[in-house]
Design an enzyme around this catalytic site. Sequence first.
Site, short mmCIF file in Angstrom:
data_model
loop_
_atom_site.label_atom_id
_atom_site.label_comp_id
_atom_site.label_asym_id
_atom_site.label_seq_id
_atom_site.Cartn_x
_atom_site.Cartn_y
_atom_site.Cartn_z
N GLU A 25 1.05 -1.98 0.32
CA GLU A 25 -0.36 0.00 0.07
C GLU A 25 1.16 0.64 0.00
O GLU A 25 1.65 1.70 0.91
CB GLU A 25 -0.91 -0.35 0.99
CG GLU A 25 -1.99 1.13 0.86
CD GLU A 25 -3.13 0.00 1.55
OE1 GLU A 25 -3.70 -1.17 2.30
OE2 GLU A 25 -3.74 1.72 2.65
N GLY A 26 0.58 2.24 -0.95
CA GLY A 26 1.28 3.08 -1.09
C GLY A 26 1.07 4.72 -1.18
O GLY A 26 -0.07 4.26 -0.42
N ASP A 142 9.57 11.46 -5.48
CA ASP A 142 8.82 11.49 -4.49
C ASP A 142 9.35 10.08 -4.32
O ASP A 142 9.39 9.19 -3.98
CB ASP A 142 6.86 11.38 -4.08
CG ASP A 142 7.10 10.53 -2.63
OD1 ASP A 142 7.15 10.85 -2.19
OD2 ASP A 142 5.90 9.91 -2.49
#
Length: 447
Positions: A25-26, A142
């Site tokens: 889950e990012g 990111d």
Amino acid sequence: MSRASAAMGSRTLVGKYELGRTLGEGSFGKVKFARNTQSTGEYAVAIKIIDRHRVLSSHMVEQIKREISTMKMIKHPNVLNILEVMASKTKIYIVLEYVGGGELFDKIARQGKLKEGVARMYFQQLINAVDYCHSRGVYHRDLKPENLLLDSHGVLKVSDFGLSAFSKQVREDGLLHTACGTPNYVAPEVLNDKGYDGTTSDVWSCGVILFVLMAGYLPFEEPNLMVLYRKIYKADFSFPPWFSSNAKRLIKRILDPNPLTRITIPEILENDWFKKDYKQPCFRQEEDVNLDDVDAVFNDSEDYLVSERKEKPVSMNAFELISRSQGFSLENLFDKQMQQGLVKRETRFTSTCPANEIMSKIEEAAKPLGFNVHKRNYKMKLQGDKSGRKGQLAVATEVFEVAPSLHMVELRKTGGDTLEFHKFYKTFSSGLKDIVWTSDSNKEETS
Ligand code: AMP
């Protein structure tokens, strides 16, 4: 336990893909393992699932569309390949090549710092990926170890290029909070939000990553966000004694708080430390890539919408069972990591205790560690205390019934720093020892 059984028994199809276990889950939402039911060759893929309304209502639709189109055309050995995009009424599905080697970060969490030559090899691959995407006008914005995956040959694959506009980064109290906790990898000019150049800020993040690979810990780490910001603004960090002087010189030039004087990628490519054992990436240029799917998704066209269909075989099928196991192999079906004190961003264990007892034990183990527990059916969310020293860790758990007296428990980090998660898990798992079932063969192997 009927809900959990049903979850294990049904299979979900999206377009031609059958969804399997959650891989992680990012910053954007869940990533699921899936298989292409129409493929005769390589069928494993990873599908990133994103809330469609958030994307289409954002003012960045055009940028997202352009970047995804470019990324679909990019075929670079160190960049995770986007294969296709699909949309349902509520979700966008980004279909990616599946890589089975885990996160580079897990290596560090397991083995500690890397040898300088090994760190350099990964850094070279990272710079190759970043350089190539920048040359096509796509910035990452990111970069962090969670986005550095390894394929089964140990080759680095950078994920999430071109997807930064989806990111759940939020500003609270004027401070930037990334979905994965504190902004340890973010360049000073991004933190002060005065507008920044994606090229130089990505270079900064590469420098932090190189430091972590060689040191085994972060250059900037503070429980207090304001103190952390101050250290990043001033590039206030120190080197451990084992860094060579050439590596130190390069990292100093990368972690220059002034983006105008910070070393550039062409200069890094000419740096003596960087050039040692450098291998030029070899790859073919993109061929004719069809972008109809990207157009359909982002032009809000109803014609190409897919839907999630549930099919319900009588019991859990072999694909589900295998795809939930580590490394896609039956041998690892029941996770041995826990007994060995190792854990990735997600792990699972089996238990012969009743589901309610498992739920209570998890709750009992989590509460003393400062976690708020939210239960729903056989799922639980453990939310770390915001102000606690452990940061804002969040963990999702779910209990599944494999057989009438055998349950499988999945634990997944959904927020917070991976190294922090490893620390938390050590303490947490010792509270669960009573309920973990170990098969006799595993006992023999680990004793
Ligand atoms: P991300 O949203 O990219 O941070 O993804 C969350 C996690 O899902 C990653 O850290 C990986 O553990 C896993 N993951 C993402 N993409 C893939 C992929 N293509 N193949 C295998 N695992 C993946």
